[in-house]
Scaffold this active site. Structure first.
Site, PDB file in Angstrom:
ATOM      1  N   HIS A 221       0.928  -1.114  -0.168  1.00 51.74           N
ATOM      2  CA  HIS A 221      -0.021   0.036  -0.034  1.00 51.74           C
ATOM      3  C   HIS A 221       1.090   1.344   0.109  1.00 51.74           C
ATOM      4  O   HIS A 221       1.611   1.442  -1.066  1.00 51.74           O
ATOM      5  CB  HIS A 221      -0.925  -0.262   1.116  1.00 51.74           C
ATOM      6  N   HIS A 261      -2.349  -2.595  -9.515  1.00 54.30           N
ATOM      7  CA  HIS A 261      -3.754  -2.066  -8.663  1.00 54.30           C
ATOM      8  C   HIS A 261      -4.714  -2.874  -8.709  1.00 54.30           C
ATOM      9  O   HIS A 261      -5.167  -3.538  -9.663  1.00 54.30           O
ATOM     10  CB  HIS A 261      -3.869  -0.550  -9.324  1.00 54.30           C
ATOM     11  N   ASP A 317       2.341   5.242  -6.649  1.00 49.18           N
ATOM     12  CA  ASP A 317       3.621   5.327  -5.929  1.00 49.18           C
ATOM     13  C   ASP A 317       4.846   5.326  -6.934  1.00 49.18           C
ATOM     14  O   ASP A 317       5.937   5.551  -6.269  1.00 49.18           O
ATOM     15  CB  ASP A 317       3.518   4.084  -4.891  1.00 49.18           C
TER      16      ASP A 317
HETATM   17  N1  CMC Z   1       4.660  -6.782 -10.375  1.00 50.90           N
HETATM   18  C1  CMC Z   1       4.454  -7.854 -11.227  1.00 50.90           C
HETATM   19  N2  CMC Z   1       3.295  -8.573 -11.247  1.00 50.90           N
HETATM   20  C2  CMC Z   1       2.180  -7.986 -10.826  1.00 50.90           C
HETATM   21  C3  CMC Z   1       2.264  -6.989  -9.854  1.00 50.90           C
HETATM   22  C4  CMC Z   1       3.461  -6.294  -9.783  1.00 50.90           C
HETATM   23  N3  CMC Z   1       3.480  -5.088  -9.101  1.00 50.90           N
HETATM   24  N4  CMC Z   1       1.132  -6.867  -9.341  1.00 50.90           N
HETATM   25  C5  CMC Z   1       0.466  -7.602  -9.780  1.00 50.90           C
HETATM   26  N5  CMC Z   1       1.114  -8.600 -10.623  1.00 50.90           N
HETATM   27  C6  CMC Z   1       0.623  -9.658 -11.355  1.00 50.90           C
HETATM   28  C7  CMC Z   1       1.041 -10.867 -10.786  1.00 50.90           C
HETATM   29  O1  CMC Z   1       1.200 -11.813 -11.862  1.00 50.90           O
HETATM   30  C8  CMC Z   1      -0.214 -11.188 -10.144  1.00 50.90           C
HETATM   31  O2  CMC Z   1      -0.386 -12.892 -10.063  1.00 50.90           O
HETATM   32  P1  CMC Z   1       0.394 -13.611  -9.054  1.00 50.90           P
HETATM   33  O3  CMC Z   1       0.227 -13.390  -7.633  1.00 50.90           O
HETATM   34  O4  CMC Z   1       0.050 -15.051  -9.231  1.00 50.90           O
HETATM   35  O5  CMC Z   1       2.046 -13.498  -9.188  1.00 50.90           O
HETATM   36  C9  CMC Z   1      -1.327 -10.858 -10.723  1.00 50.90           C
HETATM   37  O6  CMC Z   1      -0.799  -9.819 -11.253  1.00 50.90           O
HETATM   38  C10 CMC Z   1      -2.381 -10.505  -9.762  1.00 50.90           C
HETATM   39  O7  CMC Z   1      -2.010  -9.585  -8.729  1.00 50.90           O
HETATM   40  P2  CMC Z   1      -2.476  -9.791  -7.256  1.00 50.90           P
HETATM   41  O8  CMC Z   1      -1.694  -9.161  -6.535  1.00 50.90           O
HETATM   42  O9  CMC Z   1      -3.216 -10.790  -7.135  1.00 50.90           O
HETATM   43  O10 CMC Z   1      -3.469  -8.357  -7.464  1.00 50.90           O
HETATM   44  P3  CMC Z   1      -3.968  -7.476  -6.188  1.00 50.90           P
HETATM   45  O11 CMC Z   1      -5.296  -7.103  -6.821  1.00 50.90           O
HETATM   46  O12 CMC Z   1      -4.425  -8.281  -5.022  1.00 50.90           O
HETATM   47  O13 CMC Z   1      -2.715  -6.648  -6.247  1.00 50.90           O
HETATM   48  C11 CMC Z   1      -1.220  -5.074  -5.566  1.00 50.90           C
HETATM   49  C12 CMC Z   1      -2.631  -5.224  -6.138  1.00 50.90           C
HETATM   50  C13 CMC Z   1      -1.083  -3.644  -5.364  1.00 50.90           C
HETATM   51  C14 CMC Z   1      -1.159  -5.683  -4.130  1.00 50.90           C
HETATM   52  C15 CMC Z   1      -0.100  -5.550  -6.684  1.00 50.90           C
HETATM   53  O14 CMC Z   1      -0.389  -5.092  -7.783  1.00 50.90           O
HETATM   54  C16 CMC Z   1       1.111  -5.249  -5.953  1.00 50.90           C
HETATM   55  O15 CMC Z   1       1.838  -5.996  -5.221  1.00 50.90           O
HETATM   56  N6  CMC Z   1       1.927  -4.206  -6.461  1.00 50.90           N
HETATM   57  C17 CMC Z   1       3.221  -3.846  -5.966  1.00 50.90           C
HETATM   58  C18 CMC Z   1       3.083  -3.273  -4.700  1.00 50.90           C
HETATM   59  C19 CMC Z   1       2.467  -1.732  -4.976  1.00 50.90           C
HETATM   60  O16 CMC Z   1       3.070  -1.012  -5.774  1.00 50.90           O
HETATM   61  N7  CMC Z   1       1.458  -1.196  -4.171  1.00 50.90           N
HETATM   62  C20 CMC Z   1       0.962   0.284  -4.305  1.00 50.90           C
HETATM   63  C21 CMC Z   1      -0.550  -0.077  -4.642  1.00 50.90           C
HETATM   64  S1  CMC Z   1      -1.483   1.352  -5.328  1.00 50.90           S
HETATM   65  C22 CMC Z   1      -1.205   2.696  -4.187  1.00 50.90           C
HETATM   66  C23 CMC Z   1      -1.399   2.473  -2.864  1.00 50.90           C
HETATM   67  O17 CMC Z   1      -2.522   1.806  -2.441  1.00 50.90           O
HETATM   68  O18 CMC Z   1      -0.665   2.739  -2.031  1.00 50.90           O
END
Ligand code: CMC
Length: 380
Positions: A221, A261, A317
């Site tokens: 987050h 996201h 971010d």
């Molecule tokens: N890099 C590479 N692959 C990704 C990423 C990423 N940052 N985010 C999602 N994916 C892919 C990945 O393939 C994943 O599948 P698996 O878990 O099997 O590898 C698939 O997309 C689905 O991802 P998820 O984590 O199940 O999707 P979600 O909706 O739960 O995730 C998230 C959202 C923000 C947690 C995730 O995208 C992530 O971890 N991003 C990196 C951390 C980040 O930048 N966070 C800031 C979010 S926006 C601002 C805020 O809220 O602060």
């Protein structure tokens, strides 16, 4: 009977809301109906907070009254300054802020009353004090005395002033204001949902906001902005970006911070604005390294995600990391900066939550054993 599970509560609506609309397909974000692009361009943090806390933008008289109210609340109770002084100097700023917010409840004569009037009073006080806590701790941990807030300055300028003790220039103040507006609100994200959940037991605002800070700090987050900068630092050069991304994606569930996201399937509109802010700062300062690396990372991620058929794009971010770096903030203050802005949205949601409260109480599907035969302790 098979029961449906919604991991991470994805797709679950918990309430109706008047505050923000996020269209993850169009890449649109509205605060009470106004497009974030126009707000970022044309209003400051106080004005946007007034909007989030009320039905519409303020007229001049209302904005002045709100700003005056805030400036009278900038200073912290002396014991809270003492508390910040008592923390070890290697305390992460976000831990210091969470601790100080919690402590403020003890210096409030009426912390537990959740009437509309009282929660507005506390919200206004917290909005005014977040920048003071953040800037004060930043100086204290460097062995300097905090700078007293200047009641004649707006929030963004005052924050920069309290950090350095010098009057900030107009360009830095404007950039800070844009960052605050962009980070002020974003629907039912993890920290806002946390705040609403905590408040739903009708506990006090300080408890809800302390918990929201705790949630924000996680790397998935609000902690992601600092994680992005640590990644760029680790890579060190534009040439190293491609290898880093490929290696990260080759890991099981590999993540590149600042991408992806839960709601957006296209680039986060806030990232588009911050990208241009970063470009401008890079051109102005002549220090384009972080921005160039970010562009390269975006390019490689775009290519790789397209190859994998995934819609993983830069989020807020991603470019905020290089913006904060070019403004001269230490990496571990990036998430506190997010909190300084997001208190605005957290409070807007608490006003809605307390006004129409339902205890948050989801369920778990039990899959553990049943009917076990109890054995006394000396027979186990
Ligand atoms: N890099 C590479 N692959 C990704 C990423 C990423 N940052 N985010 C999602 N994916 C892919 C990945 O393939 C994943 O599948 P698996 O878990 O099997 O590898 C698939 O997309 C689905 O991802 P998820 O984590 O199940 O999707 P979600 O909706 O739960 O995730 C998230 C959202 C923000 C947690 C995730 O995208 C992530 O971890 N991003 C990196 C951390 C980040 O930048 N966070 C800031 C979010 S926006 C601002 C805020 O809220 O602060």
């Amino acid at each position: 009977m098979a029961q449906t599970i919604y991991p991470g509560l994805a797709g679950i609506n918990i309430a109706t809301s008047q505050i923000a609309l996020i269209d993850g397909i169009k890449g649109e974000l509205l605060y009470r109906g106004y497009d974030i692009r126009e707000l970022a361009d044309r209003v400051g943090f106080e004005e946007v907070t007034y909007l989030l806390w009320n039905d519409d933008l303020p007229n001049r008289t209302r904005l002045d009254a709100f700003s005056d109210q805030l400036s009278g609340l900038f200073a912290l109770p002396d014991p809270v300054y003492n508390l910040l002084h008592s923390l070890p100097e290697d305390t992460q700023p976000i831990h210091a802020i969470r601790t100080a917010i919690s402590a403020l409840a003890a210096f409030d004569e009426n912390p537990d009353d959740v009437s509309t009037e009282n929660i507005h009073r506390i919200g206004t006080s917290l909005l005014a004090k977040f920048p003071t806590i953040t800037a004060s701790f930043e100086r204290i941990r460097k062995g300097m005395d905090p700078v007293a807030p200047d009641p004649d300055l707006p929030v963004a300028a005052n924050f920069l002033y309290m950090l350095t003790g010098e009057m900030p220039n107009a360009a830095a103040t404007r950039t800070m204001d844009v960052a605050l507006v962009l980070h002020a609100e974003h629907g039912s994200n993890a920290s806002t949902f946390t705040a609403r959940t905590v408040a739903s037991s009708l506990t006090d605002v300080y408890s809800a906001i302390t918990s929201a800070v705790a949630s924000l700090k996680g790397p998935l987050h609000g902690g992601a902005n600092a994680a992005v900068m640590r990644t760029l630092e680790e890579i060190g050069s534009v040439e190293g970006v491609e290898r880093y991304v490929l290696d990260a994606l080759a890991q099981p569930h590999g993540r590149v911070m600042g991408f992806g996201h839960r709601v957006y399937r296209v680039v986060d509109p806030r990232a588009i604005i911050l990208k241009e802010v970063a470009r401008h700062l890079a051109e102005e300062s002549g220090d384009s390294k972080w921005f160039e690396m970010s562009l390269e990372m975006e390019r490689v991620m775009d290519r790789e995600m397209e190859r994998q058929g995934k819609q993983i794009k830069p989020n807020v971010d991603f470019f905020s990391a290089s913006v904060y770096r070019m403004l001269g903030f230490p990496t571990d203050t990036y998430t506190p900066l997010f909190a300084v802005a997001r208190i605005s949205g957290w409070m807007a949601h608490l006003f809605e939550q307390y006004a129409d409260n339902h205890l948050m109480r989801p369920r778990l599907v039990y899959e553990g054993p049943r009917g076990r035969v109890f054995k006394p302790i000396d027979q186990r």
